[in-house]
Design a protein around this motif. Sequence first.
Motif, short mmCIF file in Angstrom:
data_model
loop_
_atom_site.label_atom_id
_atom_site.label_comp_id
_atom_site.label_asym_id
_atom_site.label_seq_id
_atom_site.Cartn_x
_atom_site.Cartn_y
_atom_site.Cartn_z
N MET A 1 0.86 -1.20 0.00
CA MET A 1 0.00 0.00 0.00
C MET A 1 0.88 1.24 0.00
O MET A 1 1.60 1.48 0.96
CB MET A 1 -0.88 -0.02 1.27
CG MET A 1 -1.99 1.00 1.23
SD MET A 1 -3.28 0.51 0.07
CE MET A 1 -4.50 1.78 0.36
N ASN A 61 -1.28 2.77 -4.78
CA ASN A 61 -2.72 2.68 -4.50
C ASN A 61 -3.37 4.03 -4.26
O ASN A 61 -4.59 4.16 -4.28
CB ASN A 61 -2.96 1.81 -3.27
CG ASN A 61 -2.09 0.59 -3.28
OD1 ASN A 61 -0.94 0.65 -2.85
ND2 ASN A 61 -2.62 -0.49 -3.81
N ASP A 144 -9.04 -0.83 -5.22
CA ASP A 144 -7.71 -0.74 -4.62
C ASP A 144 -7.00 0.57 -5.00
O ASP A 144 -5.80 0.71 -4.82
CB ASP A 144 -6.85 -1.91 -5.11
CG ASP A 144 -6.66 -1.85 -6.63
OD1 ASP A 144 -7.53 -1.24 -7.29
OD2 ASP A 144 -5.65 -2.37 -7.12
#
Lengths: 430, 430
Positions: A1, A61, A144
Amino acid sequence: MSAEIICVGTELLLGEILNSNAQFLAHELAYLGIPHYYQTVVGDNPERLKQVLAMACDRSNILIFTGGLGPTPDDLTTEAIADFFGVPLIERPDILEDIAQKFVQRGREMTPNNRKQALIPKGADVLQNPGGTAPGIIWQPRPDLTILTFPGVPSEMQQMWRETAVPFLKSQGWGQEIIYSHTLRFWGIGESALAEKVGNFFNLTNPTVAPYASQGEVRLRISARATSEAEAYPLIEPVARQLRKIGGLDYFGADDDTLASVVGRLLTKASETLSVAESCTGGGLGSMVTNVAGSSNYFLGGVISYDNAVKSSLLGVQPSDLEQWGAVSKPVAMQMAAGVRSRLSTSWGLSITGIAGPGGGTESKPVGLVYIGLAKPDGDVECFKYSLGQTRSRSSIRHASACHALDMLRRRLLVRPTNNHFPFSVTIHE
Amino acid sequence: MSAEIICVGTELLLGEILNSNAQFLAHELAYLGIPHYYQTVVGDNPERLKQVLAMACDRSNILIFTGGLGPTPDDLTTEAIADFFGVPLIERPDILEDIAQKFVQRGREMTPNNRKQALIPKGADVLQNPGGTAPGIIWQPRPDLTILTFPGVPSEMQQMWRETAVPFLKSQGWGQEIIYSHTLRFWGIGESALAEKVGNFFNLTNPTVAPYASQGEVRLRISARATSEAEAYPLIEPVARQLRKIGGLDYFGADDDTLASVVGRLLTKASETLSVAESCTGGGLGSMVTNVAGSSNYFLGGVISYDNAVKSSLLGVQPSDLEQWGAVSKPVAMQMAAGVRSRLSTSWGLSITGIAGPGGGTESKPVGLVYIGLAKPDGDVECFKYSLGQTRSRSSIRHASACHALDMLRRRLLVRPTNNHFPFSVTIHE
């Protein structure tokens, strides 16, 4: 992430402006503990922008765009993003209304091309822009992936980031453990000199201590990683206390304090007032003092005595002294301070006369020579001489002069002598 | 054929420093006429660096790296590049010798990890670094690809760029045609309104015309690609002439001009003088005027009448008018201007009184309400009213107020009416 910063603007590719937005956002991401591995700058070109977008989607992301939200044809960030995801742009009446109101507020005509700024991708949320007409978007085109867009104007972007983007990111679970910083600010000591005094603190790990210097001011930033301010405080405060103690009178304030705001607090506390008499700073000292909201409580005003005739007519400086010593001299600085204090009936009178350059310097009075006069509540007048050097720019010498003047007043407000022996030198060379 | 800038350094991703290297290189590339479409920032991470390199090779022919050439383990730009192309690093004795000498010169001990800086890819040329120990490379790993690496220290990078990289690029045929820019500056018109007027110019290709806006000022940059200034001028000047004509009185200057410098030129030309009376700007107007070197030739000084008592005592504003109309009013603004003009015996007297906020606003006198008074050589006094809006910050309102004041003086200096009918509105809302 992880997050990625994409700055859009041909002016960046032409090197016309520094990419301060990237630094601001990078610093904020670090503060929120959001990993961030790439920054990209691309011009106002839809194809290249989409190519960058394609790559960024694969490796990050959270995509943070700045720039290209304006009303002109070359502002095409929003269109390019919508086009990339094959989503139509829709005109949002609420944005249109908001833009129209802002034009009314400023008494300006809204032009057709401003309508463009009301278009956002179908399904995206509006990222309000209180400071300007171009709103941004918060959009999750895929589960996402989150896209945030901001205008390129730093003040608008920063306000939008703080008021909307940060709360949103926190709602997504970011910023649980963040970096709390406390900055101590010093004037009257150089970076290396201060570093010598506090060098052992630079080895700390949590909190960390790091020095910064700019325009004559030195800062020590204490940064602690913690889950809450309550948890950060006991880490930061003991270190801050020691550093303030070591800094002594050179420490003037913390975080958003400025020399002017600190002087303002001290004057308010003492129920005293201030007036200024300026020559080489031409109003810069008064401007600094009045940049503090509420300064009308202690600042009555001043005289910009750029011309010698004004020094005599409005401040009562003796023409004979101007003749004998010149405008940039101890007697003139002292008479300017005493003159403005008595004419404006204030507790303190602060004056500046000097040679800001680039021209006007002589061997005996070089560029950077500055005299500061301080007329005190008891009527006594002091003078401080500074040699700010001949390598500095005109504006840098003017800025430093005003800061030194405020700093001397600050020291006098802090240390009220019973006689004329002060705990520090009255002549500072730097 | 295009170049790409790749800046390597985790400190950039942490927002600890501004990426001034990217701006410097971007500006240089534009000047040399080398197309440049992308800038990337990546951390000191070999895998990500190689990923960025792979992409850059596919879309650009000249890759310019900065950062990651130091002696510490996290400096790995050179290794990553060599590794990407599958070429071994070799230790260059001449570099090692050069590094050793530099340590001797500085009387410092050369550490083992400095040897690392003598490693360059097999077949690459050394890009000498006179200012530091880390040299760069100039390398063509493929016929269509040139790689240049520089240290992150701006002073070293810039010297290496000027002394070695530029001559190399010119030897490759670049820099025959360079970009000459001329910027036109406007005040009193918004970006979108100006864009509406000159929109058709945005389609030009050589020269190109692009708009920029900041702090109330709008700029149009005219950029021509040419082999010499003599060749660029006839491309730029006809467009500039048309744009100046369209801009009319909203056009105030070009390139390094400021409202203050332009007003200064006009005053000098007319052999006239100026004094100022400031309330909400607290000296900011005088500071702007005196930021121009040589302003003592036409600026005599002024009064910072922050407190009402000072407005009366030093400027002769009628206490009854302050009572009846308040400090932020047309009569007070006019008396401030007339008062400072007569007391300082100047040709022009310029005054500002307003509500800078954040507090102090009322329904009838909201934050952003500003009156500007202008006392003219013939003794006539005008007043201009501005509503700068309640969304702006205190400092932004103060800045805009000073700029509007200078702008009105500029317009009056440009257009001397024979009577009181002016070719433009005396009340401007924005």
